[in-house]
Scaffold this motif. Structure first.
Motif, PDB file in Angstrom:
ATOM      1  N   VAL A   1      47.332  49.364  27.844  1.00 19.30           N
ATOM      2  CA  VAL A   1      46.052  49.433  28.553  1.00 19.30           C
ATOM      3  C   VAL A   1      45.390  48.064  28.572  1.00 19.30           C
ATOM      4  N   ALA A   2      45.443  47.356  27.436  1.00 18.53           N
ATOM      5  CA  ALA A   2      44.853  46.016  27.360  1.00 18.53           C
ATOM      6  C   ALA A   2      45.568  45.056  28.316  1.00 18.53           C
ATOM      7  N   ILE A   3      46.897  45.119  28.354  1.00 16.88           N
ATOM      8  CA  ILE A   3      47.666  44.261  29.265  1.00 16.88           C
ATOM      9  C   ILE A   3      47.355  44.611  30.712  1.00 16.88           C
ATOM     10  N   HIS A   4      47.297  45.906  30.990  1.00 16.22           N
ATOM     11  CA  HIS A   4      47.000  46.397  32.341  1.00 16.22           C
ATOM     12  C   HIS A   4      45.625  45.915  32.799  1.00 16.22           C
ATOM     13  N   ALA A   5      44.630  46.022  31.915  1.00 19.01           N
ATOM     14  CA  ALA A   5      43.268  45.594  32.247  1.00 19.01           C
ATOM     15  C   ALA A   5      43.199  44.079  32.432  1.00 19.01           C
ATOM     16  N   ALA A   6      43.881  43.341  31.552  1.00 14.35           N
ATOM     17  CA  ALA A   6      43.875  41.878  31.660  1.00 14.35           C
ATOM     18  C   ALA A   6      44.518  41.423  32.971  1.00 14.35           C
ATOM     19  N   ALA A   7      45.603  42.085  33.363  1.00 13.29           N
ATOM     20  CA  ALA A   7      46.263  41.737  34.620  1.00 13.29           C
ATOM     21  C   ALA A   7      45.360  42.018  35.811  1.00 13.29           C
ATOM     22  N   ALA A   8      44.646  43.157  35.768  1.00  8.84           N
ATOM     23  CA  ALA A   8      43.737  43.506  36.865  1.00  8.84           C
ATOM     24  C   ALA A   8      42.610  42.480  36.972  1.00  8.84           C
ATOM     25  N   LEU A   9      42.056  42.067  35.838  1.00 14.20           N
ATOM     26  CA  LEU A   9      40.976  41.067  35.848  1.00 14.20           C
ATOM     27  C   LEU A   9      41.493  39.708  36.318  1.00 14.20           C
ATOM     28  N   TYR A  10      42.716  39.377  35.933  1.00 15.56           N
ATOM     29  CA  TYR A  10      43.320  38.113  36.384  1.00 15.56           C
ATOM     30  C   TYR A  10      43.464  38.102  37.905  1.00 15.56           C
ATOM     31  N   HIS A  11      43.961  39.206  38.448  1.00 10.69           N
ATOM     32  CA  HIS A  11      44.130  39.276  39.904  1.00 10.69           C
ATOM     33  C   HIS A  11      42.788  39.263  40.626  1.00 10.69           C
ATOM     34  N   GLN A  12      41.758  39.846  40.009  1.00 14.54           N
ATOM     35  CA  GLN A  12      40.457  39.903  40.647  1.00 14.54           C
ATOM     36  C   GLN A  12      39.753  38.543  40.635  1.00 14.54           C
TER      37      GLN A  12
ATOM     38  N   ASP B   1      42.732  38.725  44.735  1.00 19.17           N
ATOM     39  CA  ASP B   1      43.278  39.756  45.617  1.00 19.17           C
ATOM     40  C   ASP B   1      42.627  41.105  45.312  1.00 19.17           C
ATOM     41  N   ALA B   2      43.123  42.166  45.919  1.00 17.83           N
ATOM     42  CA  ALA B   2      42.432  43.459  45.875  1.00 17.83           C
ATOM     43  C   ALA B   2      43.042  44.444  44.898  1.00 17.83           C
ATOM     44  N   VAL B   3      43.782  43.968  43.893  1.00 14.51           N
ATOM     45  CA  VAL B   3      44.422  44.875  42.944  1.00 14.51           C
ATOM     46  C   VAL B   3      43.395  45.754  42.236  1.00 14.51           C
ATOM     47  N   LEU B   4      42.321  45.158  41.736  1.00  9.42           N
ATOM     48  CA  LEU B   4      41.289  45.923  41.033  1.00  9.42           C
ATOM     49  C   LEU B   4      40.378  46.659  42.006  1.00  9.42           C
ATOM     50  N   ILE B   5      39.996  45.993  43.080  1.00  6.27           N
ATOM     51  CA  ILE B   5      39.029  46.570  44.013  1.00  6.27           C
ATOM     52  C   ILE B   5      39.540  47.862  44.626  1.00  6.27           C
ATOM     53  N   ARG B   6      40.805  47.934  44.952  1.00  6.25           N
ATOM     54  CA  ARG B   6      41.282  49.142  45.630  1.00  6.25           C
ATOM     55  C   ARG B   6      41.428  50.324  44.671  1.00  6.25           C
ATOM     56  N   MET B   7      41.308  50.071  43.344  1.00  7.07           N
ATOM     57  CA  MET B   7      41.232  51.175  42.403  1.00  7.07           C
ATOM     58  C   MET B   7      39.786  51.565  42.112  1.00  7.07           C
TER      59      MET B   7
END
Length: 207
Positions: free
Chosen positions: A158-169, A174-180
């Motif tokens: 979960v921590a890795i997943h969240a960190a990756a989403a914040l990195y992409h945002q 890009d829209a990785v976090l926004i589209r969720m």
């Protein structure tokens, strides 16, 4: 938009995603607190029951999420996502879905194998029956270890997943976090394709 589409995630996927995520974090917090030996025994008992109640809820939602994931289409990756990044995100997502089922199941096994034989009260509404497991100290210790191990692995993912989403945002933009967060969000490529198609149709209409 309730269902997923070619342009983004639907409301059902988004609600399940964030509800399960909040439940996982809450269960982790309760799990840390309830194992402290210095807290009041009555409070500790209540925390264990709350942990089990929310755990059963998380298991039910994870089961629903698994069925939904198997039945629904998966939107294509956002533009610019490298193949290795897409593969890593896909495998992490699959692991989280599996752990979302196995971790509460292992917790259920702990309660079932415990020699204390304490009933699992689901929010004081009904009693969840134990799994058909032998009740012994060794069996309880095994399932307690499995439950803790699965929980820590899930927390790390979960921590890795969240960190990756914040990195992409915030780094990649890009829209990785926004589209969720927003149902039916259209990717920039999809929007560009639609704009081009509309322009082409408009030009063709003038001819």
């Amino acid at each position: 938009m309730l269902r997923n589409s070619e342009s983004g995630f639907g409301t059902v996927t988004i609600v399940l995603h964030w509800t399960i995520a909040l439940l996982i974090l809450g269960l982790m917090l309760i799990g840390f607190v309830m194992r402290r030996t210095e807290i009041d025994p009555a409070l500790q008992f209540s925390l264990y029951q709350w942990h089990k109640s929310f755990g059963f809820t998380a298991f039910g939602l994870a089961l629903l999420r698994t069925i939904w994931w198997l039945a629904e289409r998966t939107p294509p990756p956002v533009p610019g996502l490298r193949p290795l990044e897409h593969a890593a995100a896909r495998e992490t997502h699959r692991m989280l879905i599996i752990l979302g089922l196995l971790t509460p199941l292992a917790g259920w096994a702990v309660a079932s194998a415990s020699t204390l034989n304490i009933p699992s009260f689901y929010f004081d509404i009904l009693v969840i029956p134990h799994l058909p497991l032998p009740q012994s100290e060794s069996s309880e210790a095994f399932w307690a270890f499995a439950h803790a191990l699965l929980a820590y692995v899930m927390l790390a993912l979960v921590a890795i997943h969240a960190a990756a989403a914040l990195y992409h945002q915030f780094v990649r933009g890009d829209a990785v976090l926004i589209r969720m967060l927003r149902s039916g969000l259209r990717s920039s490529n999809a929007g560009a394709a639609d704009d081009g198609r509309e322009t082409h149709e408009a030009v063709a209409g003038r001819k």
